[in-house]
Structure formats: structure tokens, C-alpha cells
Design a protein around this motif. Structure first.
Motif, short mmCIF file in Angstrom:
data_model
loop_
_atom_site.label_atom_id
_atom_site.label_comp_id
_atom_site.label_asym_id
_atom_site.label_seq_id
_atom_site.Cartn_x
_atom_site.Cartn_y
_atom_site.Cartn_z
N ARG A 60 8.64 -1.91 -8.27
CA ARG A 60 7.31 -1.61 -7.74
C ARG A 60 7.42 -0.45 -6.76
N ILE A 61 8.51 -0.41 -5.98
CA ILE A 61 8.85 0.79 -5.20
C ILE A 61 9.64 1.68 -6.14
N LYS A 62 9.08 2.82 -6.48
CA LYS A 62 9.61 3.63 -7.57
C LYS A 62 10.73 4.58 -7.14
N SER A 63 10.65 5.08 -5.91
CA SER A 63 11.64 6.07 -5.46
C SER A 63 12.43 5.51 -4.28
N VAL A 64 13.73 5.28 -4.50
CA VAL A 64 14.60 4.75 -3.45
C VAL A 64 15.85 5.61 -3.37
N ASP A 87 0.82 -1.22 0.00
CA ASP A 87 0.00 0.00 0.00
C ASP A 87 0.85 1.27 0.00
N LEU A 88 2.18 1.10 0.10
CA LEU A 88 3.06 2.26 0.30
C LEU A 88 4.07 2.45 -0.82
N ILE A 89 3.93 1.71 -1.90
CA ILE A 89 5.00 1.67 -2.91
C ILE A 89 5.21 3.00 -3.63
N ASN A 90 4.27 3.93 -3.56
CA ASN A 90 4.43 5.21 -4.27
C ASN A 90 5.10 6.29 -3.43
N TYR A 91 5.46 5.95 -2.19
CA TYR A 91 6.16 6.91 -1.34
C TYR A 91 7.67 6.83 -1.57
N ARG A 92 8.38 7.83 -1.07
CA ARG A 92 9.84 7.86 -1.20
C ARG A 92 10.46 7.04 -0.06
N PHE A 93 11.24 6.04 -0.42
CA PHE A 93 11.89 5.19 0.57
C PHE A 93 13.38 5.51 0.67
N GLY A 94 13.88 5.37 1.87
CA GLY A 94 15.32 5.46 2.07
C GLY A 94 15.84 4.10 2.52
N THR A 95 16.97 3.68 1.99
CA THR A 95 17.56 2.41 2.39
C THR A 95 19.06 2.59 2.61
N ARG A 96 19.65 1.61 3.27
CA ARG A 96 21.08 1.63 3.51
C ARG A 96 21.78 0.88 2.39
N ARG A 97 22.77 1.51 1.80
CA ARG A 97 23.45 0.95 0.63
C ARG A 97 24.08 -0.42 0.94
N GLY A 98 23.76 -1.41 0.09
CA GLY A 98 24.36 -2.73 0.24
C GLY A 98 23.68 -3.62 1.25
N VAL A 99 22.63 -3.13 1.93
CA VAL A 99 21.96 -3.90 2.98
C VAL A 99 20.68 -4.54 2.43
N SER A 100 20.50 -5.83 2.72
CA SER A 100 19.26 -6.51 2.36
C SER A 100 18.26 -6.35 3.50
N TYR A 101 16.99 -6.15 3.14
CA TYR A 101 15.92 -6.05 4.14
C TYR A 101 14.95 -7.23 4.05
N GLY A 102 15.44 -8.34 3.50
CA GLY A 102 14.61 -9.50 3.32
C GLY A 102 14.05 -9.55 1.91
N ASP A 103 13.69 -10.75 1.45
CA ASP A 103 13.32 -10.91 0.04
C ASP A 103 12.07 -10.13 -0.34
N LYS A 104 11.13 -9.95 0.58
CA LYS A 104 9.89 -9.24 0.26
C LYS A 104 10.17 -7.79 -0.13
N PHE A 105 10.96 -7.09 0.69
CA PHE A 105 11.27 -5.70 0.39
C PHE A 105 12.25 -5.61 -0.78
N ASP A 106 13.28 -6.45 -0.78
CA ASP A 106 14.29 -6.40 -1.84
C ASP A 106 13.66 -6.61 -3.22
N GLN A 107 12.73 -7.54 -3.32
CA GLN A 107 12.08 -7.81 -4.61
C GLN A 107 11.21 -6.64 -5.05
N ALA A 108 10.59 -5.96 -4.08
CA ALA A 108 9.78 -4.79 -4.43
C ALA A 108 10.65 -3.68 -5.01
#
Length: 252
Positions: free
Chosen positions: A155-159, A129-150
């Protein structure tokens, strides 16, 4: 003939001595700054996962040296064989190409999404429900397959990416991004240390609970050692040591 026998025996002795010397060298382990699991304070590497790792190798009577480095650098070091092992690492298909993962989970990590207080969100706060928001992530870090695949499927457009965890939190509070994923325990640890717990809101439910592991460089050929580590992990879970070491109380 005697000279030949002496030469062969001397060569065997020197080879054995060299092997023993190499075997006694400390194993080189790398990790990232990810409190409360692993971090460096006053020159000493500490943390929940560090305590477990030290206990494992103490029981194996193997000396280790642990370096806290940027995560991308830690991964590269095990990939090229400059380090023996890495923790706490999520299992991904890309990493399995150069890592022999422990079969036993080292520690589970629950991944949650966080936003700043007062930020308007829809009633539903699941990832999809949140894929159109701006996300921040840590470079090189995996957050699990569900988030990584998005992210990978766009599907998550702004990272937007940051190198360090504190920088990621500052990006959120300075309104450069709207949402950040974080290991739940690690996130609250940092929020408390920065004094911003009241400025940040955890979204519910968590994305997923992700197992993290210790994994060994395939270049170093440590499968036998990996199996020994698995055996000790099972042992310390059975005798209560693991539960005592992971009893980190989060103050909220």
C-alpha cells in the motif's frame, strides 16, 4: 571396584566444574545503535533501556556483555545462537520463530512520522492518507505492525532504505524521500544531535505506541532465565526503580 568408583566420582566432579564454569560466563546481549534507548559513547554502552537491562541482571546476579551492532546482524546472532538475548525488539510473527520474548514489556516506543519543514502535505496526515509519498526506512527495523503491514502489502508504494538512523535523516533533508518513520524519542534525540530540529516537522497523530521487549535466543534455551527477567521487571516497576530510570527529559 575402588578404581571404578574413583573414576565415576572424578567424572562427576569434572562435569560439575565444567557446568559451573559455563554458568559463570557472561551472557552475550546484542542491541542496535538507537539513542536514547541504547548507544555506544566513549567505548561504553549507554542508554535508557541499557540502564534497565543492567539493573535486571544485577539483581539476578548474572554477568552480561552488551554489543551494539547493526540491527540485522544482531537479529541473525540470536537466531543462530551466537548471542543469548536481544533488546529492544518489537514482537513480530517472524521473530517469534527464533526468539523467546519476555512477557513483560521492557519499554514502550511511540512511533511518529516526520517530514522536512516546508514540504507540502495534505490536511490529513494519518498514515493511510500518505501512502503515495516516498518513505525512507531503516533496514531490518520494524516500526510496528500498522506501518510494517502497509509496506508488506505494498500500500506504501515507494520505500527507500538506509542502514543507519543518521543516514535516514540525511535522506529526508536531501529530498531523496518525503517522509520517515521514527521512534519519537529516538528521532528527537538524533535531530538535536545533528542540529536539524528546526528543519524537521513531526506529523500528528503518531502511528502507534509499540511495546518493545528483551527476547532470548531459542537456540540457547533460556526460558527459565526469561521467566526470572519477567519477575525482576515486575519488581523494579513496583519499587519505583523503573520510573526513575526511564525519566528521560526531552528538550524541545
Amino acid at each position: 571396584m575402588r578404581s571404578l568408583i574413583f573414576t565415576v566420582l572424578l567424572a562427576l566432579f569434572l562435569s560439575a566444574s565444567t557446568y559451573v564454569a559455563v554458568a559463570q560466563e557472561p551472557l552475550q546481549l546484542v542491541t542496535l545503535d538507537y539513542p536514547p534507548y541504547e548507544y555506544k559513547e566513549d567505548g561504553e554502552v549507554k542508554g535508557v533501556a541499557v540502564r534497565i537491562v543492567r539493573e535486571i541482571f544485577r539483581r539476578l546476579d548474572r554477568k552480561i556483555e552488551i554489543q551494539v551492532l547493526p540491527w540485522a546482524r544482531s537479529l541473525k546472532m540470536v537466531e543462530v545462537g551466537r548471542a543469548d538475548a536481544i533488546f529492544t525488539v518489537y514482537r513480530t510473527p517472524e521473530r517469534e520463530l527464533f526468539l523467546d520474548y519476555s512477557l513483560e514489556m521492557l519499554i514502550p516506543q511511540e512511533v511518529s512520522l516526520f517530514t522536512r519543514k516546508g514540504f507540502p502535505l495534505p490536511n490529513k496526515t494519518k498514515l493511510e492518507d500518505l501512502i503515495n509519498y516516498r518513505f525512507g526506512t531503516r533496514r531490518g527495523v520494524s516500526y510496528g505492525d500498522k506501518f510494517d503491514q502497509a509496506v508488506e502489502s505494498k500500500r506504501i508504494k515507494s520505500v527507500y532504505r538506509a542502514t543507519e538512523g543518521d543516514a535516514l535523516i540525511k535522506m529526508l533533508l536531501s529530498r531523496r524521500v518525503d517522509i520517515i518513520p521514527f521512534n519519537r524519542l529516538g528521532g528527537y534525540y538524533r535531530f538535536q544531535r545533528l542540529g536539524v530540529v528546526d528543519d524537521i516537522v513531526e506529523l500528528s497523530p503518531p502511528i502507534q505506541s509499540v511495546p518493545s521487549y528483551i527476547a532470548f535466543s531459542k537456540k540457547r534455551k533460556h526460558k527459565s532465565l526469561r521467566d526470572q527477567v519477567d519477575e525482576v521487571l515486575r519488581e523494579i516497576r513496583a519499587d519505583g526503580t523503573y520510573a526513575a530510570m526511564t525519566n528521560y527529559q526531552l528538550v524541545q
